[in-house]
Design an enzyme around this catalytic site. Structure first.
Site, PDB file in Angstrom:
ATOM      1  N   LYS A  70      59.542  94.900  62.569  1.00 36.52           N
ATOM      2  CA  LYS A  70      58.153  95.202  62.906  1.00 36.52           C
ATOM      3  C   LYS A  70      57.341  93.953  62.640  1.00 36.52           C
ATOM      4  O   LYS A  70      57.560  93.251  61.648  1.00 36.52           O
ATOM      5  CB  LYS A  70      57.617  96.345  62.046  1.00 36.52           C
ATOM      6  N   GLU A  71      56.393  93.676  63.534  1.00 30.90           N
ATOM      7  CA  GLU A  71      55.533  92.520  63.354  1.00 30.90           C
ATOM      8  C   GLU A  71      54.087  92.893  63.638  1.00 30.90           C
ATOM      9  O   GLU A  71      53.811  93.830  64.382  1.00 30.90           O
ATOM     10  CB  GLU A  71      55.980  91.345  64.221  1.00 30.90           C
ATOM     11  N   LYS A  83      48.095  82.406  68.881  1.00 34.24           N
ATOM     12  CA  LYS A  83      48.399  83.742  68.358  1.00 34.24           C
ATOM     13  C   LYS A  83      49.394  83.584  67.221  1.00 34.24           C
ATOM     14  O   LYS A  83      50.357  82.828  67.337  1.00 34.24           O
ATOM     15  CB  LYS A  83      48.993  84.624  69.460  1.00 34.24           C
TER      16      LYS A  83
END
Length: 161
Positions: A70-71, A83
Site C-alpha cells: 500500500k502506498e 509527485k
C-alpha cells in the site's frame, strides 16, 4: 538504520506537460495495469489522485520479493510537476524497510522534450540490510519506459491524424 538513495532518468521527446498528464494523475495506474509488465492490479483505497490518495498495488507474480503493498501520495505539486509517495503497508515494510519513498519529477528539457526523473529514498533496519537489494530502480525504470512508449505512440497517432 541504513539510509539509501537511488535515481533513474529517462528522456522523452514530448512536452513536459504531456508527460505530467500521465504521472500527475491516476491515469498512470490504469496505463501500468493495461501494460501488464509490472502490476496485476492497482486499487484506489482512498482519494482521487491528489495528496493523501492511498493505493493498493498487486505486483505481477515473481516480480518482487512480495506481492502487494500500500502506498500513499504524500506530495503532489502540479506547478513543479512532482509527485511523492511512500509505502505505508506491507511490501517493503515487511522486508525491514522503515521508509520507502519514491519521487517522480517531470523536468522540462526544451520545447519538445522532458526528462522523467525517479528518485527512491529508503531506510532499512540493520537486521534487514541484506534486503537492500530490493531497493533498486528496475520498477521506476519500467514505469518510465511504459509511459514513454505510450506518449510516443500517442504523439505519432496525433501527428498521423
Amino acid at each position: 538504520m541504513m539510509f539509501g538513495q537511488l535515481s533513474h532518468e529517462l528522456e522523452v521527446n514530448v512536452l513536459a506537460s504531456e508527460a505530467w498528464e500521465i504521472y500527475g494523475t491516476l491515469g498512470i495506474s490504469k496505463l501500468l495495469v493495461e501494460d501488464g509488465s509490472a502490476f496485476e492490479k492497482i486499487e484506489v483505497l482512498e482519494g482521487d489522485g491528489g495528496n493523501g490518495t492511498i493505493l493498493k498495488k498487486k505486483f505481477m507474480p515473481g516480480s518482487h520479493g512480495f506481492t502487494v503493498h500500500k502506498e500513499k501520495f504524500t506530495k503532489l505539486d502540479n506547478e513543479k510537476r512532482m509527485k511523492e509517495l511512500e509505502v505505508i503497508g506491507e511490501g517493503y515494510l515487511d522486508l525491514g524497510f522503515t521508509l520507502f519513498r519514491v519521487r517522480f519529477e517531470i523536468i522540462e528539457k526544451d520545447n519538445d522534450s522532458c526528462i522523467i526523473k525517479s528518485t527512491i529514498e529508503y531506510d532499512v533496519k540493520e537486521v534487514a540490510v541484506a534486503n537492500t537489494s530490493y531497493a533498486n530502480t528496475d520498477l521506476v525504470a519500467k514505469i518510465a519506459k511504459v509511459t514513454k512508449n505510450y506518449l510516443i505512440k500517442n504523439k505519432a497517432t496525433e501527428n498521423a491524424a
